[in-house]
Scaffold this active site. Structure first.
Site, mmCIF file in Angstrom:
data_model
loop_
_atom_site.group_PDB
_atom_site.id
_atom_site.type_symbol
_atom_site.label_atom_id
_atom_site.label_comp_id
_atom_site.label_asym_id
_atom_site.label_seq_id
_atom_site.Cartn_x
_atom_site.Cartn_y
_atom_site.Cartn_z
ATOM 1 N NE ARG A 219 -2.118 0.583 9.812
ATOM 2 C CZ ARG A 219 -2.135 -0.177 8.711
ATOM 3 N NH1 ARG A 219 -1.911 0.375 7.534
ATOM 4 N NH2 ARG A 219 -2.372 -1.470 8.780
ATOM 5 N N GLY A 220 1.107 6.523 9.006
ATOM 6 C CA GLY A 220 1.217 7.985 9.082
ATOM 7 C C GLY A 220 2.666 8.449 9.003
ATOM 8 N N GLY A 244 2.486 -1.475 1.639
ATOM 9 C CA GLY A 244 1.285 -1.638 0.828
ATOM 10 C C GLY A 244 1.005 -0.465 -0.095
ATOM 11 C CG ASP A 245 -3.037 0.696 -0.646
ATOM 12 O OD1 ASP A 245 -2.580 0.457 0.486
ATOM 13 O OD2 ASP A 245 -4.224 0.993 -0.841
ATOM 14 N N GLY A 246 -0.563 2.390 0.325
ATOM 15 C CA GLY A 246 -0.230 3.706 0.889
ATOM 16 C C GLY A 246 1.270 3.947 0.833
ATOM 17 C CB THR A 247 4.099 1.733 1.758
ATOM 18 O OG1 THR A 247 3.536 1.459 3.029
ATOM 19 C CG2 THR A 247 5.603 1.814 1.859
ATOM 20 C CG ASP A 275 -5.919 -6.597 3.442
ATOM 21 O OD1 ASP A 275 -5.827 -7.470 4.316
ATOM 22 O OD2 ASP A 275 -6.283 -5.431 3.681
ATOM 23 C CB ILE A 432 -3.723 -14.948 9.775
ATOM 24 C CG1 ILE A 432 -4.381 -13.608 9.431
ATOM 25 C CG2 ILE A 432 -4.736 -15.899 10.379
ATOM 26 C CD1 ILE A 432 -5.323 -13.702 8.247
ATOM 27 N NE ARG A 433 -1.162 -7.214 11.113
ATOM 28 C CZ ARG A 433 -1.517 -5.940 11.060
ATOM 29 N NH1 ARG A 433 -2.184 -5.491 10.008
ATOM 30 N NH2 ARG A 433 -1.212 -5.110 12.004
HETATM 31 N N1 LIG Z 1 -1.427 8.919 -0.430
HETATM 32 C C1 LIG Z 1 -0.271 8.828 0.251
HETATM 33 N N2 LIG Z 1 0.770 9.625 -0.083
HETATM 34 C C2 LIG Z 1 1.945 9.544 0.594
HETATM 35 N N3 LIG Z 1 2.158 8.704 1.626
HETATM 36 C C3 LIG Z 1 1.155 7.894 2.008
HETATM 37 C C4 LIG Z 1 -0.109 7.918 1.344
HETATM 38 N N4 LIG Z 1 -0.913 7.002 1.939
HETATM 39 C C5 LIG Z 1 -0.187 6.447 2.934
HETATM 40 N N5 LIG Z 1 1.052 6.987 2.976
HETATM 41 C C6 LIG Z 1 2.110 6.641 3.939
HETATM 42 O O1 LIG Z 1 2.489 5.283 3.749
HETATM 43 C C7 LIG Z 1 2.674 4.631 4.993
HETATM 44 C C8 LIG Z 1 1.859 3.373 5.061
HETATM 45 O O2 LIG Z 1 0.515 3.626 4.662
HETATM 46 P P1 LIG Z 1 -0.690 2.737 5.218
HETATM 47 O O3 LIG Z 1 -0.715 2.810 6.710
HETATM 48 O O4 LIG Z 1 -1.898 3.097 4.483
HETATM 49 O O5 LIG Z 1 -0.250 1.240 4.922
HETATM 50 P P2 LIG Z 1 -0.071 0.484 3.547
HETATM 51 O O6 LIG Z 1 1.271 0.763 3.005
HETATM 52 O O7 LIG Z 1 -1.218 0.787 2.646
HETATM 53 O O8 LIG Z 1 -0.067 -1.021 4.024
HETATM 54 P P3 LIG Z 1 -1.327 -1.874 4.536
HETATM 55 O O9 LIG Z 1 -1.442 -2.995 3.572
HETATM 56 O O10 LIG Z 1 -0.919 -2.348 5.862
HETATM 57 O O11 LIG Z 1 -2.527 -0.994 4.563
HETATM 58 C C9 LIG Z 1 2.332 5.632 6.072
HETATM 59 O O12 LIG Z 1 3.521 6.093 6.647
HETATM 60 C C10 LIG Z 1 1.580 6.732 5.355
HETATM 61 O O13 LIG Z 1 1.839 8.015 5.888
HETATM 62 O O1 LIG Z 2 -4.550 -2.763 13.142
HETATM 63 P P1 LIG Z 2 -3.650 -2.306 12.076
HETATM 64 O O2 LIG Z 2 -2.231 -2.611 12.356
HETATM 65 O O3 LIG Z 2 -3.873 -0.897 11.662
HETATM 66 O O4 LIG Z 2 -3.946 -3.195 10.803
HETATM 67 C C1 LIG Z 2 -5.208 -3.568 10.391
HETATM 68 C C2 LIG Z 2 -5.334 -3.502 8.901
HETATM 69 O O5 LIG Z 2 -4.166 -3.869 8.243
HETATM 70 C C3 LIG Z 2 -4.438 -4.766 7.200
HETATM 71 O O6 LIG Z 2 -3.991 -6.020 7.592
HETATM 72 C C4 LIG Z 2 -3.739 -4.354 5.944
HETATM 73 O O7 LIG Z 2 -2.365 -4.437 6.188
HETATM 74 C C5 LIG Z 2 -5.946 -4.773 7.034
HETATM 75 O O8 LIG Z 2 -6.459 -5.994 6.630
HETATM 76 C C6 LIG Z 2 -6.385 -4.393 8.409
HETATM 77 O O9 LIG Z 2 -7.603 -3.685 8.369
HETATM 78 MG MG LIG Z 3 -3.210 0.124 2.495
#
Ligand SMILES: Nc1ncnc2c1ncn2[C@@H]1O[C@H](COP(=O)(O)OP(=O)(O)OP(=O)(O)O)[C@@H](O)[C@H]1O
Ligand SMILES: O=P(O)(O)OC[C@H]1O[C@](O)(CO)[C@@H](O)[C@@H]1O
Ligand SMILES: [Mg+2]
Length: 534
Positions: A219-220, A244-247, A275, A432-433
């Site tokens: 993350r990040g 996911g959405d962030g990615t 999720d 579960i994941r």
């Molecule tokens: N608004 C954003 N703009 C650009 N990059 C982002 C943004 N939000 C998240 N990211 C980047 O996307 C990567 C993954 O984001 P995040 O940890 O939120 O997981 P995710 O893709 O949403 O998956 P998850 O379902 O596990 O939450 C990270 O490296 C983060 O820095």
């Molecule tokens: O502990 P981590 O790896 O940050 O992941 C936990 C989060 O990731 C998710 O599984 C989404 O990927 C959420 O349901 C949960 O809150």
């Molecule tokens: Mg997310």
């Protein structure tokens, strides 16, 4: 049928691929030729009239590319290299001579095929929003030996990550003779802080049997400029981003920067989240596997609960903002007495509250099972404990532990009521994941990976792949990142759950908007039920 000539104009052939799941043909619709073009890649729709050519402006990356047709038809199209690199040469798709695929009748996807967002309609409803159908095109914009793809996985784990990686590597190699594929280690930050790993069909051969991701995740660490500099330096020209959405927000930023620099680099997102909260798509890969695995925890909770006096099995499942895993696991199990999700606020004490219901259920059955999604009841906990409001490295809010908090509250309540209970709390969160994907997710992952490859090879960029109403489609980034999917508690699925568990809805009648179809006129000849006003 004779194979169409490879470079024929897309409008001249009508072909149906058996590329994705077998569904009625009618779900894929073709663009009417009299349509008006708002912003369009001319190359893709030679029969349409263009009224704006702004698609050739390199920094026009955030403009949506929309085509309108007859009867309210709208195509929300995805960007193509030719939008900003108009003179790019095209080549014949090498699949044409592939021993496995050349015998397939109607293998190519018609350039004008699209997939509707809404498939339920009435006689007079407009045709509505459509997405470009995924699949192999006759024309490609890469020669096999120039392709240098990379794969990155970001965010939390999810069953099927390794299957998608495997199928990207094998698909690129087997279908398009691509020999070098790079794995970016440890998520986005790996672009600029780590060496890449070479992925070959041999090295990924059995990774689908393992959970997790062989290239790591994090993350990040998303730094658009550093990432794109690195893509340029390494000569990467196809970027497959699983997350996911962030990615996908990060992927959209990468696409915009690549387009701003005028690079021929395809950016393709493959949405992932346990999720199941990604908008537009039918469901995310790995969700099925997670729901199946959750059954084991619910079963254990039921066995424990059943075996003791006033036994209560409490299971916490993932679901930060959306309760899909909890809802589907509950519906699948039939052993659950109450399911609590973030979308449905609940309360503990008093009439219609959780404790009243629990007392009743224990008196009736002598045991019960509760399923709670991790994001449920967050406001409730925040009222009773000091919350710091901290976030993870990606900026996601860190949740307060509903499982432990609820266990304590339940114990406190029944001890005050002088009622003996035996509560067993099960938290299978990461179990579960962290599993490999099941059979149906494996097939789904394969199709997603292949859709992604075909799209990149055909010159599309800045899009996500996903299944929409059973068909695979190319969806513009903005569509999947603008909002999250959440369980609608005024939808039939939640009503099914309530009627199967018989739990309270915790809804205050004042706050429930009457469903719009309740206001429909009764069909002629029908009378309202006893006392019902209409
Ligand atoms: N608004 C954003 N703009 C650009 N990059 C982002 C943004 N939000 C998240 N990211 C980047 O996307 C990567 C993954 O984001 P995040 O940890 O939120 O997981 P995710 O893709 O949403 O998956 P998850 O379902 O596990 O939450 C990270 O490296 C983060 O820095
Ligand atoms: O502990 P981590 O790896 O940050 O992941 C936990 C989060 O990731 C998710 O599984 C989404 O990927 C959420 O349901 C949960 O809150
Ligand atoms: Mg997310």
């Amino acid at each position: 049928m004779e194979a169409p000539s490879p470079m024929a104009s897309p409008g001249e052939i009508h072909v149906e691929g058996d590329f994705d799941s077998p569904r009625p043909r009618q779900i894929v619709t073709s663009l009417p030729f009299s349509a008006t073009c708002i912003r369009i890649a001319r190359d893709s729709y030679p029969n349409l009239r263009s009224i704006s050519s702004s698609a050739n402006i390199p920094d026009d990356a955030s403009a949506s590319k929309t085509v309108e047709g007859e009867f309210g038809y709208v195509l929300e199209d995805v960007p193509h290299f030719t939008d900003y690199l108009p003179d790019l040469p095209a080549f014949i798709n090498p699949l044409r001579n592939h021993p496995a695929y050349k015998t397939v009748k109607q293998y190519w996807v018609n350039e004008e095929d699209s997939v509707p967002l809404q498939i339920v309609s009435q006689k007079d409803t407009p045709r509505g929003v459509h997405f470009r159908r995924a699949g192999p095109r006759q024309k490609v914009y890469f020669e096999s030996d120039e392709v240098l793809p990379c794969i990155v996985t970001c965010g939390g784990l999810c069953p099927g990550l390794n299957t998608v990686i495997r199928e990207l590597v094998c698909g690129l190699n087997h279908m398009y003779n691509v020999t070098h594929v790079l794995g970016i280690e440890a998520g986005y930050k790996g672009f600029y802080s780590k060496n890449t790993v070479e992925l070959t069909p041999k090295s990924v051969n059995d990774i689908h049997k393992r959970g997790g991701t062989v290239i790591g995740t994090s993350r990040g660490g998303h730094d658009t400029v550093k990432i794109v500099d690195n893509i340029e330096d390494r000569g990467i020209n196809q970027v497959f981003i699983i997350g996911g959405d962030g990615t996908q927000k990060g992927a959209s930023d990468i696409y915009k920067e690549i387009r701003r620099r005028g690079l021929k680099v395809a950016v393709v997102g493959i949405p992932k989240t346990i999720d199941n909260d990604i908008a537009v798509i039918d469901k995310s890969f790995g969700f099925d596997s997670a729901v199946t695995e959750a059954q084991r925890a619910i079963n254990a909770a039921h066995v424990e609960g059943e075996s003791m006096e006033n036994g209560i099995g409490l299971v916490k499942l993932m679901g930060r903002y959306s309760g899909f895993i909890a809802m589907y696991a509950t519906l699948a199990s039939r052993d659950v007495d109450c399911c609590l999700i973030p979308e449905s606020p609940f309360y503990l004490e008093g009439k219609g509250g959780l404790f009243e219901f629990m007392e009743k259920r224990l008196k009736e059955n002598g045991h019960m099972v509760l399923v709670v999604a991790e994001g449920a009841g967050q406001k409730l906990i925040a009222q009773s404990v000091n919350s710091m409001g901290t976030t993870d490295e990606s900026g996601n809010r860190l949740l307060l532990d509903i499982g432990i908090w609820l266990s304590e509250k339940i114990k406190e309540h029944f001890s005050k009521r002088k009622m003996t209970i035996n509560l067993k709390y099960i938290d299978p969160t990461y179990m579960i994941r962290a599993i490999p994907s099941n059979a149906s997710d494996n097939v789904y992952c394969t199709l997603l990976a292949h859709s992604a490859i075909h799209g990149a090879m055909a010159g599309y960029t800045g899009f996500c792949v996903g299944q929409v109403n059973g068909r695979h489609a190319y969806i513009p980034f903005h569509r999947v990142i603008e909002k999250r999917n959440r369980v609608s508690i005024q939808d039939r699925m939640w009503a099914r759950l309530l009627s199967s568990t018989n739990q309270p809805s915790f809804m205050d009648k004042k706050n429930v908007k009457p469903a719009s179809d309740n206001k429909l006129k009764l069909p002629s000849g029908l009378k309202p039920m006893n006392g019902e006003k209409h």
